[in-house]
Design an enzyme around this catalytic site. Structure first.
Site, PDB file in Angstrom:
ATOM      1  N   GLU A 151     -90.335  -9.937 -48.465  1.00  0.00           N
ATOM      2  CA  GLU A 151     -90.132 -11.172 -49.237  1.00  0.00           C
ATOM      3  C   GLU A 151     -91.014 -11.317 -50.478  1.00  0.00           C
ATOM      4  OE1 GLU A 151     -90.551 -14.352 -46.386  1.00  0.00           O
ATOM      5  OE2 GLU A 151     -88.697 -13.816 -45.375  1.00  0.00           O
ATOM      6  N   ASN A 193     -87.950  -5.397 -47.462  1.00  0.00           N
ATOM      7  CA  ASN A 193     -87.121  -6.342 -46.707  1.00  0.00           C
ATOM      8  C   ASN A 193     -87.146  -7.719 -47.375  1.00  0.00           C
ATOM      9  OD1 ASN A 193     -85.643  -6.804 -44.139  1.00  0.00           O
ATOM     10  ND2 ASN A 193     -87.353  -8.177 -43.621  1.00  0.00           N
ATOM     11  N   HIS A 230     -79.849 -13.999 -43.243  1.00  0.00           N
ATOM     12  CA  HIS A 230     -79.825 -15.295 -42.547  1.00  0.00           C
ATOM     13  C   HIS A 230     -78.773 -16.141 -43.260  1.00  0.00           C
ATOM     14  CE1 HIS A 230     -83.429 -14.410 -40.252  1.00  0.00           C
ATOM     15  NE2 HIS A 230     -84.072 -14.078 -41.356  1.00  0.00           N
ATOM     16  N   GLU A 259     -82.204  -9.021 -39.958  1.00  0.00           N
ATOM     17  CA  GLU A 259     -82.535 -10.288 -39.285  1.00  0.00           C
ATOM     18  C   GLU A 259     -81.294 -11.168 -39.189  1.00  0.00           C
ATOM     19  OE1 GLU A 259     -86.003 -12.177 -41.008  1.00  0.00           O
ATOM     20  OE2 GLU A 259     -87.010 -10.259 -41.333  1.00  0.00           O
ATOM     21  N   ASP A 261     -78.477 -13.607 -38.621  1.00  0.00           N
ATOM     22  CA  ASP A 261     -78.011 -14.772 -37.862  1.00  0.00           C
ATOM     23  C   ASP A 261     -77.070 -15.546 -38.776  1.00  0.00           C
ATOM     24  OD1 ASP A 261     -80.003 -15.968 -39.486  1.00  0.00           O
ATOM     25  OD2 ASP A 261     -81.346 -16.369 -37.799  1.00  0.00           O
TER      26      ASP A 261
HETATM   27  C1  XIL Z   1     -89.797 -16.149 -38.236  1.00  0.00           C
HETATM   28  C2  XIL Z   1     -89.867 -16.209 -36.717  1.00  0.00           C
HETATM   29  O1  XIL Z   1     -88.572 -16.077 -36.209  1.00  0.00           O
HETATM   30  C3  XIL Z   1     -90.492 -17.504 -36.279  1.00  0.00           C
HETATM   31  O2  XIL Z   1     -90.721 -17.469 -34.882  1.00  0.00           O
HETATM   32  C4  XIL Z   1     -91.802 -17.733 -36.996  1.00  0.00           C
HETATM   33  O3  XIL Z   1     -92.305 -19.003 -36.673  1.00  0.00           O
HETATM   34  C5  XIL Z   1     -91.631 -17.647 -38.481  1.00  0.00           C
HETATM   35  O4  XIL Z   1     -91.049 -16.390 -38.811  1.00  0.00           O
HETATM   36  N1  XIL Z   1     -88.005 -13.853 -42.410  1.00  0.00           N
HETATM   37  C6  XIL Z   1     -88.765 -12.948 -41.725  1.00  0.00           C
HETATM   38  C7  XIL Z   1     -89.147 -13.222 -40.326  1.00  0.00           C
HETATM   39  O5  XIL Z   1     -89.048 -11.863 -42.245  1.00  0.00           O
HETATM   40  O6  XIL Z   1     -90.396 -12.685 -40.012  1.00  0.00           O
HETATM   41  C8  XIL Z   1     -89.130 -14.696 -40.028  1.00  0.00           C
HETATM   42  O7  XIL Z   1     -89.365 -14.880 -38.623  1.00  0.00           O
HETATM   43  C9  XIL Z   1     -87.829 -15.300 -40.456  1.00  0.00           C
HETATM   44  C10 XIL Z   1     -87.609 -15.145 -41.917  1.00  0.00           C
END
Ligand code: XIL
Length: 461
Positions: A151, A193, A230, A259, A261
């Protein structure tokens, strides 16, 4: 049936038989494996005693990512005090079952321990490189893909980097992290990422694309790009996602959905999952998909019910469409197993379009100067050396360093080393000899023993 198909696939000549027998697999991991891909989940140690959770996990998936346990605040809670207890539980959970493990994440502006959040400048740069080196070394040989940097780009239309303490250490912090990771674990695929990089038309996507292109051109060691994916109403799935995946892949990197969802429910959600899977399957270098959690109630965005299982363990409609899509993949024509070759060290093809902005003031006079920053641990070190041109541009440079007795250089990047002990000379390589007046270029090396007390001398050509 599954076994028969898998063993048939292992024999090239039997592929057609396996194919016509239409071996639909009944779990996500097995279905993905038909085309040499993995299907993973983010998991958390706190749930490994929950039977419903582990039943689904062990049945459906063949890759894991630690949801939080391998982040900087978890692995280095106090500076130079590392804690791998929870990370190990997750890594071992996966490895003991023959799964792939994704490493998440080595350098990130978020979830930093308090000591790091307070840091800036060269102290932070060193601490970050030390962290990358130590954590990647600890897990050497165990991690399929590391999210080396997470990020780092800004949302919106700026097309620039996100402001953070890491970014303020100099624009080259990302490549420095990748080089340290490569030196520490040469076998792992090294990924950048990010989120909001799924839509090909978004400025952030384009900005990351340009960085990866630049890294490949200059030989910065990057092997893959992770798309967090996401999806929700603010960042919806777009049908140009496939273009995004294939465009990055065309730069010579693997792409992974890291990741996933998708907020929503019912047929709409199921359809989007299907589209995402089909987009990955359409891109040869899209080698795996990870969903960010197991059941809806395990999700960091549980209110959006974005995952594949209900809390009671029941499969959702989205599960069925995902499995169906995975089963529609063309089986791999060759031996199943790792889809892509191991990381290679690409040679630079063209010189970088520009040199990074100077982060140290130019020295007075012509010639060049060099400074070294050291990340030392018990038994080894990574040295990062900055070469700064004086008041005129230089076309070549060499830095001589006195390697302390007992220490030895084992690995160098962005320079050509002569010798490994005593007085070692590091000369520029083809693409970084030219440094404009007042500009900086960086090289580095790893060594065994203690590197403290080295002082660089720079000679310009
Ligand atoms: C999130 C986790 O799912 C949570 O449990 C935590 O509180 C915050 O981080 N991008 C990412 C992940 O790269 O590491 C994040 O995970 C979600 C967004």
């Amino acid at each position: 049936m599954a076994m028969a198909a898998a063993s048939a696939l292992a024999v090239g000549a039997a592929v057609v038989v396996a194919n016509s027998a239409s071996a639909a697999e009944s779990t996500l991991g097995a279905a993905a494996a038909q085309s040499g891909r993995y299907f993973g989940a983010a998991i958390t140690v706190g749930k490994l005693n929950d039977n419903t959770y582990t039943t689904i996990l062990n049945r459906e998936f063949n890759s894991v990512t630690a949801e939080n346990e391998m982040k900087i605040n978890a692995t280095e809670p106090n500076q130079n005090q590392f804690n791998f207890t929870n990370g190990d539980r997750i890594v071992n959970w996966g490895l003991s079952r023959g799964w792939k493990v994704r490493g998440h994440t080595l350098a990130w502006h978020s979830q930093q321990p308090a000591w790091m959040e307070r840091m800036e400048g060269s102290a932070l740069r060193s601490a970050m490189l030390n962290h990358v080196t130590r954590v990647a070394s600890y897990y050497r040989g165990k991690i399929h893909s590391w999210d080396v940097v997470n990020e780092a780009f800004a949302d919106g239309n700026s097309g620039g980097r996100r402001d953070s303490n890491l970014q303020r250490t100099g624009n080259d912090w990302i490549e420095a992290a990748f080089r340290a990771a490569r030196a520490a674990d040469p076998e792992a695929k090294l990924c950048y990422n990010d989120y909001n990089t799924d839509n090909w038309t978004w400025a952030k996507t384009q900005a990351v694309y340009r960085m990866v292109q630049d890294f490949k051109q200059r030989g910065v060691p990057i092997d893959c790009v992770g798309f967090q994916s996401h999806f929700n109403s603010g960042s919806p799935y777009n049908s140009n996602y496939r273009t995004t995946l294939s465009s990055f892949a065309a730069l010579g990197v693997d792409v992974q959905i890291t990741e996933l969802d998708i907020e929503g429910s019912g047929a709409t959600q199921a359809n989007t999952y299907r589209n995402v899977v089909n987009d990955c399957l359409a891109v040869a270098r899209c080698n795996g998909i990870t969903v960010w959690g197991v059941r809806d109630c395990d999700s960091w965005r549980s209110g959006g019910t974005p995952l594949l299982f209900e809390c009671n363990g029941n499969k959702k409609q989205a599960y069925n469409s995902t499995l169906e899509a995975l089963n529609s993949a063309t089986p791999q024509p060759t031996t199943p197993g790792p889809t892509t070759p191991g990381p290679t060290t690409p040679g630079p093809t063209t010189p970088p379009p520009t040199t990074p902005p100077p982060t140290t003031p130019p020295p007075g006079g012509s010639g060049c100067s060099a400074t070294v920053s050291l990340n030392q641990w018990n038994g080894g070190f990574v040295a990062s050396v900055r070469v700064t041109a004086g008041s005129s541009a230089i076309n070549s440079w060499a830095v001589t360093m006195n390697i302390p007795s007992g220490a030895s250089v084992t690995n160098t990047w962005n320079a050509q080393a002569s010798g490994s002990t005593g007085s070692v000379r590091f000369a520029n390589v083809s693409y970084n000899g030219r440094v404009n007046a007042g500009q900086t270029t960086e090289f580095g090396f790893q060594g065994t023993g203690s590197g403290s007390g080295m002082s660089p001398t720079c000679t310009a050509g």
